[in-house]
Write an enzyme that holds these catalytic residues in place. Sequence first.
Site, PDB file in Angstrom:
ATOM      1  N   HIS A   1      -0.827  34.973  27.337  1.00 14.55           N
ATOM      2  CA  HIS A   1       0.485  34.520  28.262  1.00 14.55           C
ATOM      3  C   HIS A   1       0.736  33.178  27.995  1.00 14.55           C
ATOM      4  CE1 HIS A   1      -1.385  32.694  31.801  1.00 14.55           C
ATOM      5  NE2 HIS A   1      -2.346  33.903  31.780  1.00 14.55           N
TER       6      HIS A   1
ATOM      7  N   CYS B   1      -7.474  35.737  31.555  1.00 13.11           N
ATOM      8  CA  CYS B   1      -6.540  36.168  30.706  1.00 13.11           C
ATOM      9  C   CYS B   1      -6.526  34.799  29.590  1.00 13.11           C
ATOM     10  CB  CYS B   1      -5.086  35.980  31.170  1.00 13.11           C
ATOM     11  SG  CYS B   1      -4.724  37.570  32.020  1.00 13.11           S
TER      12      CYS B   1
END
Length: 178
Positions: A137, A153
């Site tokens: 992301h 992440c």
Amino acid sequence: MYKMFKIFTSLSSWVVLWTAATGLIVSHQPIVLAQVRGQSIELQPPVNQETRLEVSLSRRQVTVYRGAVEVKKYPLGIGKAGWETPTGTFSVVQMVRDPIWMNPLTGQIVPAGDPANPLGTYWIGFSTEGRIWYGFHSTNQPQTVGQAISHGCLRMYSQDAEELFSQVKVGTLVTIVQ
């Protein structure tokens, strides 16, 4: 007579089944030298021009490949101690522009576009463990790219996440190694 009767391909390996008077040869290798009546026969894997991603956690980078050709490398922020980015082979399962974020500790929802949303404007999800999702992301904190700071992440600069988003699709192979 020798006859190749099936070629199976998968995301992580290829298999060639070969019938011959001497039996069946099964291979998971990129190149196989098969012995048939004393002759060596080289069996090549099918050419695959699909995009795939290889993440090196130790280098904190993702490399984009198209087939065997390296296309580009991008720096990453990775999971911090106790929230390590998982290793293994995955595939992209979700792609979202302007994602919302749910705090994995509190369940609090942070809407898309909110300056407090750590996902930024692009989300490429590749794994889930219940309420915990892992993915690439963009980030609202670009200074964290290159650090071990996330909840697992892979953080990217906004322009890099946008570029990566345009190069992958649901089903793209993601391999993560230390």
